[in-house]
Write a protein that holds these residues in place. Structure first.
Motif, PDB file in Angstrom:
ATOM      1  N   LEU A  48       0.717  -1.127  -0.121  1.00 42.40           N
ATOM      2  CA  LEU A  48       0.060   0.033   0.068  1.00 42.40           C
ATOM      3  C   LEU A  48       0.853   1.245   0.019  1.00 42.40           C
ATOM      4  O   LEU A  48       0.572   2.445  -0.694  1.00 42.40           O
ATOM      5  CB  LEU A  48      -0.706   0.062   1.116  1.00 42.40           C
ATOM      6  N   ARG A  49       2.136   1.080   0.706  1.00 44.91           N
ATOM      7  CA  ARG A  49       2.908   2.257   0.714  1.00 44.91           C
ATOM      8  C   ARG A  49       3.339   2.694  -0.661  1.00 44.91           C
ATOM      9  O   ARG A  49       3.892   3.705  -1.007  1.00 44.91           O
ATOM     10  CB  ARG A  49       3.958   2.336   1.710  1.00 44.91           C
ATOM     11  N   ARG A  50       3.548   1.537  -1.447  1.00 40.40           N
ATOM     12  CA  ARG A  50       4.209   1.819  -3.031  1.00 40.40           C
ATOM     13  C   ARG A  50       3.133   1.629  -3.895  1.00 40.40           C
ATOM     14  O   ARG A  50       3.514   1.880  -5.090  1.00 40.40           O
ATOM     15  CB  ARG A  50       5.180   0.494  -3.020  1.00 40.40           C
ATOM     16  N   LEU A  51       1.881   1.771  -3.355  1.00 41.21           N
ATOM     17  CA  LEU A  51       0.834   1.682  -4.762  1.00 41.21           C
ATOM     18  C   LEU A  51       0.869   2.757  -5.548  1.00 41.21           C
ATOM     19  O   LEU A  51       1.068   4.207  -4.937  1.00 41.21           O
ATOM     20  CB  LEU A  51      -0.564   1.566  -3.674  1.00 41.21           C
ATOM     21  N   HIS A  52       0.527   2.786  -6.649  1.00 36.63           N
ATOM     22  CA  HIS A  52       0.468   3.809  -7.869  1.00 36.63           C
ATOM     23  C   HIS A  52      -0.123   3.291  -8.920  1.00 36.63           C
ATOM     24  O   HIS A  52      -0.287   2.051  -9.203  1.00 36.63           O
ATOM     25  CB  HIS A  52       2.083   4.108  -7.960  1.00 36.63           C
ATOM     26  N   PRO A  53      -0.630   3.988  -9.843  1.00 35.89           N
ATOM     27  CA  PRO A  53      -1.500   3.780 -10.988  1.00 35.89           C
ATOM     28  C   PRO A  53      -0.743   2.912 -12.038  1.00 35.89           C
ATOM     29  O   PRO A  53       0.531   3.056 -12.190  1.00 35.89           O
ATOM     30  CB  PRO A  53      -2.112   5.009 -11.545  1.00 35.89           C
ATOM     31  N   GLY A  54      -1.155   1.761 -12.263  1.00 37.90           N
ATOM     32  CA  GLY A  54      -0.684   0.911 -13.416  1.00 37.90           C
ATOM     33  C   GLY A  54       0.578   0.229 -12.927  1.00 37.90           C
ATOM     34  O   GLY A  54       1.358  -0.255 -13.623  1.00 37.90           O
ATOM     35  N   ALA A  55       0.528  -0.041 -11.418  1.00 33.64           N
ATOM     36  CA  ALA A  55       1.923  -0.937 -11.275  1.00 33.64           C
ATOM     37  C   ALA A  55       1.773  -2.220 -11.454  1.00 33.64           C
ATOM     38  O   ALA A  55       0.721  -3.076 -11.606  1.00 33.64           O
ATOM     39  CB  ALA A  55       1.638  -0.828  -9.164  1.00 33.64           C
ATOM     40  N   ILE A  56       2.847  -2.764 -11.546  1.00 31.90           N
ATOM     41  CA  ILE A  56       3.121  -4.301 -11.784  1.00 31.90           C
ATOM     42  C   ILE A  56       3.485  -4.941 -10.395  1.00 31.90           C
ATOM     43  O   ILE A  56       4.853  -4.475 -10.128  1.00 31.90           O
ATOM     44  CB  ILE A  56       3.969  -4.722 -12.877  1.00 31.90           C
ATOM     45  N   LEU A  57       2.906  -5.801  -9.606  1.00 31.93           N
ATOM     46  CA  LEU A  57       3.344  -6.128  -8.320  1.00 31.93           C
ATOM     47  C   LEU A  57       3.630  -7.792  -8.814  1.00 31.93           C
ATOM     48  O   LEU A  57       3.331  -8.306  -9.398  1.00 31.93           O
ATOM     49  CB  LEU A  57       1.954  -6.264  -7.525  1.00 31.93           C
ATOM     50  N   VAL A  58       4.972  -7.747  -8.060  1.00 30.00           N
ATOM     51  CA  VAL A  58       5.568  -9.403  -7.957  1.00 30.00           C
ATOM     52  C   VAL A  58       5.574  -9.875  -6.555  1.00 30.00           C
ATOM     53  O   VAL A  58       6.154  -9.322  -5.599  1.00 30.00           O
ATOM     54  CB  VAL A  58       6.932  -9.406  -8.726  1.00 30.00           C
ATOM     55  N   LEU A  59       5.056 -11.185  -6.423  1.00 26.81           N
ATOM     56  CA  LEU A  59       4.882 -11.985  -5.369  1.00 26.81           C
ATOM     57  C   LEU A  59       5.572 -13.291  -5.855  1.00 26.81           C
ATOM     58  O   LEU A  59       5.737 -13.425  -6.995  1.00 26.81           O
ATOM     59  CB  LEU A  59       3.675 -12.076  -4.737  1.00 26.81           C
ATOM     60  N   HIS A  60       5.601 -14.373  -4.773  1.00 20.79           N
ATOM     61  CA  HIS A  60       6.324 -15.582  -5.147  1.00 20.79           C
ATOM     62  C   HIS A  60       5.472 -16.741  -4.581  1.00 20.79           C
ATOM     63  O   HIS A  60       5.058 -16.502  -3.361  1.00 20.79           O
ATOM     64  CB  HIS A  60       7.821 -15.565  -4.607  1.00 20.79           C
ATOM     65  N   ASP A  61       5.279 -17.979  -5.433  1.00 22.14           N
ATOM     66  CA  ASP A  61       4.623 -19.084  -5.038  1.00 22.14           C
ATOM     67  C   ASP A  61       5.360 -20.314  -4.680  1.00 22.14           C
ATOM     68  O   ASP A  61       5.115 -21.422  -4.637  1.00 22.14           O
ATOM     69  CB  ASP A  61       3.333 -19.161  -5.938  1.00 22.14           C
ATOM     70  N   SER A  62       6.724 -19.896  -4.472  1.00 25.81           N
ATOM     71  CA  SER A  62       7.536 -21.242  -4.046  1.00 25.81           C
ATOM     72  C   SER A  62       8.553 -20.527  -3.152  1.00 25.81           C
ATOM     73  O   SER A  62       9.049 -19.550  -3.155  1.00 25.81           O
ATOM     74  CB  SER A  62       8.191 -21.523  -5.381  1.00 25.81           C
TER      75      SER A  62
END
Length: 262
Positions: free
Chosen positions: A184-198
């Motif tokens: 939420l602190r880094r949130l901005h329009p058109g963001a690409i968020l990366v998370l990991h599932d391994s």
């Protein structure tokens, strides 16, 4: 003695141009690789790297289904071929599948042929096995070398490089609330968020994806409360008016004999 110094200098210059400067270009100067789509407005692309993982990915898919959220999975081709049922479920449930590499290796140190296999051969195998349209390549750890940068520049051969604009250290066991607040602190329009599932990648902490799974309902609710829509990369591109790269061209890019046109 002087001759040795010359050899060292030449090797250093070559290494700089081959492995270092391409990442300065993409990661520091933020050029060429797609990392955000500001014109997409209050949308965020939700993306996951390093799977599919039989321990975590099915449960993550359960959580996404419960939230009514779809995502883009950048998969490791060898893992996808070992666990085709998980990839087939991703596709069946409306998620987007793109390529993260053949294996999780450090791309800057790969010779050109291996760099080609990491992106293009991996994409080809995914397309052939699952009938996918692979157009986006996120290099492992977000790091490239000169050949992989050149081949994906502007999607010239059908694959374009994509990185991210929000990363929050979820490869460590971090409370889901902390991860949510970082996003939420880094949130901005058109963001690409990366998370990991391994948690199989070097540097990951065992059990870290548990917190990512817990994060999903919290994140979906928090973004909705702020008027943001969470979805796959393809939706972000469509909202921003960006076209997908064209048809992948397998011929003539890799060193050695040209590959047959498909």
């Amino acid at each position: 003695m002087g001759g040795w110094w010359l050899v060292v200098l030449v090797v250093a210059v070559v290494a700089l141009g081959y492995a270092v400067l391409p990442n300065v270009w993409t990661r520091v100067l933020k050029r060429t690789a797609l990392r955000r789509v500001p014109a997409a407005g209050r949308r965020v692309a939700l993306t996951f790297d390093d799977g599919p993982d039989p321990k975590y990915t099915p449960r993550l898919l359960d959580a996404l289904a419960q939230c009514g959220v779809r995502a883009t999975f950048f998969v490791i081709a060898e893992k996808a071929l070992r666990h085709p049922d998980i990839v087939e479920r991703m596709i069946r449930e409306g998620h987007e599948v793109q390529v993260h590499g053949m294996r999780h290796v450090l791309v800057p140190v790969l010779p050109p042929g291996s760099a080609w296999d990491q992106a293009f051969t991996a994409a080809e195998k995914l397309q052939e096995r699952f009938g996918l349209s692979i157009r986006w390549y996120r290099p492992t750890w977000g790091l490239c070398n000169l050949p992989s940068l050149w081949w994906t520049w502007g999607g010239r051969r059908g694959l374009r490089m994509v990185t991210w604009s929000i990363m929050v250290g979820d490869w460590r066991r971090t409370d889901s609330g902390v991860l949510r607040d970082r996003i939420l602190r880094r949130l901005h329009p058109g963001a690409i968020l990366v998370l990991h599932d391994s948690d199989e990648t070097w540097g990951s902490e065992a059990g870290a994806p548990e917190r990512v799974i817990e994060l999903m309902p919290e994140l979906a609710a928090a973004l909705a409360a702020r008027g943001y829509r969470l979805g796959p990369l393809r939706d972000l591109l469509a909202a921003g008016g960006l076209p997908q790269p064209g048809t992948v061209d397998w011929s003539g890019a890799a060193p050695g004999p040209p590959r047959a046109q498909r």
